[in-house]
Design a protein around this motif. Structure first.
Motif, PDB file in Angstrom:
ATOM      1  N   GLY A  58       0.784  -1.237   0.000  1.00  0.00           N
ATOM      2  CA  GLY A  58       0.000   0.000   0.000  1.00  0.00           C
ATOM      3  C   GLY A  58       0.806   1.271   0.000  1.00  0.00           C
ATOM      4  N   ARG A  59       0.119   2.399   0.187  1.00  0.00           N
ATOM      5  CA  ARG A  59       0.713   3.721  -0.038  1.00  0.00           C
ATOM      6  C   ARG A  59       1.273   4.362   1.217  1.00  0.00           C
ATOM      7  NH1 ARG A  59      -2.241   6.116  -4.941  1.00  0.00           N
ATOM      8  NH2 ARG A  59      -2.505   4.219  -6.143  1.00  0.00           N
ATOM      9  N   CYS A  60       1.086   3.730   2.363  1.00  0.00           N
ATOM     10  CA  CYS A  60       1.719   4.212   3.587  1.00  0.00           C
ATOM     11  C   CYS A  60       2.700   3.141   4.056  1.00  0.00           C
ATOM     12  CB  CYS A  60       0.684   4.439   4.686  1.00  0.00           C
ATOM     13  SG  CYS A  60      -0.292   5.929   4.494  1.00  0.00           S
ATOM     14  N   GLU A  61       3.733   3.554   4.753  1.00  0.00           N
ATOM     15  CA  GLU A  61       4.675   2.574   5.285  1.00  0.00           C
ATOM     16  C   GLU A  61       4.263   2.234   6.707  1.00  0.00           C
ATOM     17  OE1 GLU A  61       8.539   4.195   4.570  1.00  0.00           O
ATOM     18  OE2 GLU A  61       8.281   4.060   2.393  1.00  0.00           O
ATOM     19  N   TRP A  62       3.435   1.207   6.805  1.00  0.00           N
ATOM     20  CA  TRP A  62       2.896   0.827   8.101  1.00  0.00           C
ATOM     21  C   TRP A  62       3.714  -0.268   8.780  1.00  0.00           C
ATOM     22  CZ3 TRP A  62      -0.055   4.567   9.344  1.00  0.00           C
ATOM     23  CH2 TRP A  62      -1.110   5.036   8.563  1.00  0.00           C
ATOM     24  N   ALA A  63       4.664  -0.850   8.066  1.00  0.00           N
ATOM     25  CA  ALA A  63       5.408  -1.970   8.643  1.00  0.00           C
ATOM     26  C   ALA A  63       6.426  -1.458   9.653  1.00  0.00           C
ATOM     27  CB  ALA A  63       6.105  -2.759   7.541  1.00  0.00           C
ATOM     28  N   PRO A  64       6.464  -2.039  10.855  1.00  0.00           N
ATOM     29  CA  PRO A  64       7.417  -1.569  11.868  1.00  0.00           C
ATOM     30  C   PRO A  64       8.872  -1.776  11.435  1.00  0.00           C
ATOM     31  CG  PRO A  64       5.736  -2.979  12.848  1.00  0.00           C
ATOM     32  CD  PRO A  64       5.595  -3.106  11.365  1.00  0.00           C
ATOM     33  N   ASN A  65       9.145  -2.798  10.667  1.00  0.00           N
ATOM     34  CA  ASN A  65      10.524  -3.109  10.262  1.00  0.00           C
ATOM     35  C   ASN A  65      10.608  -3.255   8.750  1.00  0.00           C
ATOM     36  OD1 ASN A  65      11.197  -3.534  13.112  1.00  0.00           O
ATOM     37  ND2 ASN A  65       9.976  -5.394  12.876  1.00  0.00           N
ATOM     38  N   GLY A  66      10.659  -2.153   8.026  1.00  0.00           N
ATOM     39  CA  GLY A  66      10.759  -2.240   6.570  1.00  0.00           C
ATOM     40  C   GLY A  66       9.394  -2.387   5.935  1.00  0.00           C
ATOM     41  N   SER A  67       9.280  -3.320   4.991  1.00  0.00           N
ATOM     42  CA  SER A  67       8.014  -3.466   4.277  1.00  0.00           C
ATOM     43  C   SER A  67       7.429  -4.849   4.533  1.00  0.00           C
ATOM     44  CB  SER A  67       8.238  -3.257   2.778  1.00  0.00           C
ATOM     45  OG  SER A  67       9.158  -4.214   2.311  1.00  0.00           O
ATOM     46  N   TYR A  68       6.142  -4.982   4.247  1.00  0.00           N
ATOM     47  CA  TYR A  68       5.495  -6.272   4.426  1.00  0.00           C
ATOM     48  C   TYR A  68       5.888  -7.216   3.295  1.00  0.00           C
ATOM     49  CZ  TYR A  68       2.505  -3.865   7.809  1.00  0.00           C
ATOM     50  OH  TYR A  68       2.030  -3.159   8.879  1.00  0.00           O
ATOM     51  N   SER A  69       6.204  -8.441   3.656  1.00  0.00           N
ATOM     52  CA  SER A  69       6.639  -9.398   2.632  1.00  0.00           C
ATOM     53  C   SER A  69       5.464 -10.150   2.014  1.00  0.00           C
ATOM     54  CB  SER A  69       7.611 -10.405   3.247  1.00  0.00           C
ATOM     55  OG  SER A  69       6.993 -11.059   4.338  1.00  0.00           O
ATOM     56  N   TRP A  70       4.297 -10.033   2.620  1.00  0.00           N
ATOM     57  CA  TRP A  70       3.114 -10.761   2.146  1.00  0.00           C
ATOM     58  C   TRP A  70       2.775 -10.355   0.725  1.00  0.00           C
ATOM     59  CZ3 TRP A  70       0.862 -14.967   3.420  1.00  0.00           C
ATOM     60  CH2 TRP A  70      -0.509 -15.200   3.266  1.00  0.00           C
ATOM     61  N   LYS A  71       2.558 -11.356  -0.119  1.00  0.00           N
ATOM     62  CA  LYS A  71       2.223 -11.080  -1.519  1.00  0.00           C
ATOM     63  C   LYS A  71       0.842 -10.437  -1.610  1.00  0.00           C
ATOM     64  CE  LYS A  71       1.112 -13.788  -5.646  1.00  0.00           C
ATOM     65  NZ  LYS A  71      -0.165 -14.455  -5.430  1.00  0.00           N
ATOM     66  N   GLU A  72       0.752  -9.444  -2.476  1.00  0.00           N
ATOM     67  CA  GLU A  72      -0.516  -8.763  -2.673  1.00  0.00           C
ATOM     68  C   GLU A  72      -1.446  -9.635  -3.523  1.00  0.00           C
ATOM     69  OE1 GLU A  72      -0.718  -4.224  -3.594  1.00  0.00           O
ATOM     70  OE2 GLU A  72      -0.524  -5.283  -5.489  1.00  0.00           O
ATOM     71  N   THR A  73      -2.683  -9.797  -3.091  1.00  0.00           N
ATOM     72  CA  THR A  73      -3.655 -10.574  -3.892  1.00  0.00           C
ATOM     73  C   THR A  73      -4.262  -9.709  -4.987  1.00  0.00           C
ATOM     74  OG1 THR A  73      -4.333 -11.487  -1.773  1.00  0.00           O
ATOM     75  CG2 THR A  73      -5.568 -12.197  -3.692  1.00  0.00           C
ATOM     76  N   VAL A  74      -4.620  -8.500  -4.599  1.00  0.00           N
ATOM     77  CA  VAL A  74      -5.310  -7.586  -5.504  1.00  0.00           C
ATOM     78  C   VAL A  74      -4.656  -6.220  -5.355  1.00  0.00           C
ATOM     79  CG1 VAL A  74      -7.509  -6.546  -6.127  1.00  0.00           C
ATOM     80  CG2 VAL A  74      -7.477  -8.794  -5.030  1.00  0.00           C
TER      81      VAL A  74
END
Lengths: 204, 235
Positions: free
Chosen positions: A22-38
């Motif tokens: 997404g468009r905000c950096e909400w991950a406490p440690n870098g970015s989320y590794s979860w694959k985007e479905t949509v």
């Protein structure tokens, strides 16, 4: 007959599950590794028609940006066909799903890259003006709210049966305005959840 | 098969404005919603193939090097329509706090530890019987700022699609017997008690796996039923 499961709010913390890129950096440690479905880019290699960009800002009753909303869109392809049945014959736009999901950024801005939908069948055998169904989720919303996006440069808006059910003085809230000099064309569609210029939402 | 989506079924939903949950005050429409007929645009909806999910996406305990802390649980059930027909091949997405009640999100400042072995997100596609199953850990309760000493009951967030854009559902699954239910304005935003209890899973001893994991069962019912002859003006 069974009774349906009630809706509950999406809450403030859905990003890592639903909009990990997404468009905000909400991950406490870098970015989320979860694959985007949509995601927010609906354009597939086989998509025909006019490529467009949609951008808007969503605000609350105080005019404050909603930075933790999720906007989902559902639309027909450029030929006015929905992908509602699998196992069809291969055809143009077969890979175009018509479904997109955008997070908002810190300014409440969401956006989509897509193609302009064609006219689709409507009530009483008449066709509907090109439009996109928009579904909004956020913290503070216990259930989703639905609206529609129409395009400012479509003459068919004047005779659209759904648009004509909307009081004339509020119809403008459903029109995405084509911005001059943009390529691909950018349509601006701000969403006012509440207040004087409140977007029209539908009871469906 | 084409279904109808009576709006009366939505009486089970919370109202948009539910002032006990304070964030709804500025984030709910204040003007009347416009009633419109369901057209092809609402009666169709996203379709997901099994390629939308990958092996292991439904097991939240195996996404990192080690195992997450907390009570390992199985959460399973069926997705149905209002006639209790299974909703097959539909995407189910979940997200939740870890066993300590902490989300992997910078806005969550609850002073409980993050678990390096737990993100808390999963997804699956229902099978032909509408069945889904996740393996995870039981999420903890956590405080929030709605009112003095506000705590959310343990819950798992669910996102489900169904057969049209009208069946789209985002909700929360709760656990049986939670002592926080009477105090939670989100849970209690659902006005009808029977409807509220439909958000609560049941403990499933039969499918609890000895020496390994407790099991909870939760069925989800989406909008949509077949038109009955009584509803059909032509009969």
């Amino acid at each position: 007959m069974s009774d349906i499961t009630p809706s509950q709010t999406v809450g403030p913390f859905f990003a890592y599950g639903l909009t990990p890129k997404g468009r905000c950096e909400w991950a406490p440690n870098g970015s989320y590794s979860w694959k985007e479905t949509v995601g927010d880019n609906l354009i597939t290699p086989d998509a025909t028609g006019q490529k467009i960009h949609i951008e808007g800002r969503i605000t609350d009753g105080d005019g404050v940006q909603i930075n933790d909303a999720m906007i989902e869109i559902w639309q027909a392809d450029s030929q006015g066909r929905y992908l509602h049945a699998r196992g069809e014959q291969p055809r143009p736009n077969a890979k175009f799903t018509g479904f997109g999901r955008s997070a908002t950024d810190k300014n409440g801005v969401f956006g989509f890259d897509t193609v302009k939908p064609g006219a689709v069948a409507g009530p009483n055998g008449k066709s509907q003006a090109p439009h996109i169904v928009v579904c909004i989720f956020s913290r503070g919303m216990l259930r989703q709210i639905y609206t529609r996006l129409y395009f400012s440069d479509e003459a068919a808006n004047a005779t659209d049966s759904i648009l004509n059910l909307v009081p004339a003085d509020r119809r403008g809230t459903l029109i995405a305005h084509k911005e001059a000099g943009t390529e691909p064309s950018c349509y601006r569609f701000d969403i006012h959840v509440q207040g004087d210029n409140e977007t029209v939402f539908f009871d469906i | 098969m084409s279904l109808i989506y009576p709006k009366e079924s939505l009486n089970a939903y919370p109202k948009h404005l539910s002032p006990e949950y304070k964030s709804t005050v500025k984030r709910s429409p204040s003007k009347p919603l416009i009633i419109v007929p369901h057209t092809l645009s609402e009666l169709t909806g996203p379709v997901f193939g099994h390629d939308a999910v990958q092996d292991g996406d439904a097991d939240l305990t195996k996404q990192h090097k080690g195992e997450p802390l907390g009570e390992r649980i199985i959460v399973h059930g069926h997705v149905y329509d209002e006639d209790k027909r299974p909703v097959a091949d539909t995407l189910v997405e979940i997200w939740q706090a870890n066993a300590c009640g902490r989300y992997v999100h910078i806005v969550d400042q609850h002073p409980a530890p993050l678990d390096p072995n737990f993100t808390g997100t999963g997804r699956t596609i229902t099978d032909k019987n509408g069945y889904y199953k996740f393996i995870t850990v039981k999420p903890g309760a956590y405080p929030w700022g709605n009112h003095h000493n506000a705590w959310r009951p343990n819950h798992i967030h669910f996102s489900v699609f169904g057969q049209s854009f009208l069946t789209r559902l985002v909700t929360q699954m709760y656990f049986p017997g939670d002592y926080l239910f009477p105090y939670d304005p989100i849970f209690n935003s659902v006005p009808d008690e029977k409807a509220r209890l439909r958000m609560v899973s049941t403990f499933d001893l039969e499918n609890t796996i000895p020496d390994w994991a407790l099991c909870f069962r939760w069925d989800i019912v989406l909008r949509g039923r077949e038109q009955t002859p009584l509803d059909n003006d032509e009969h």
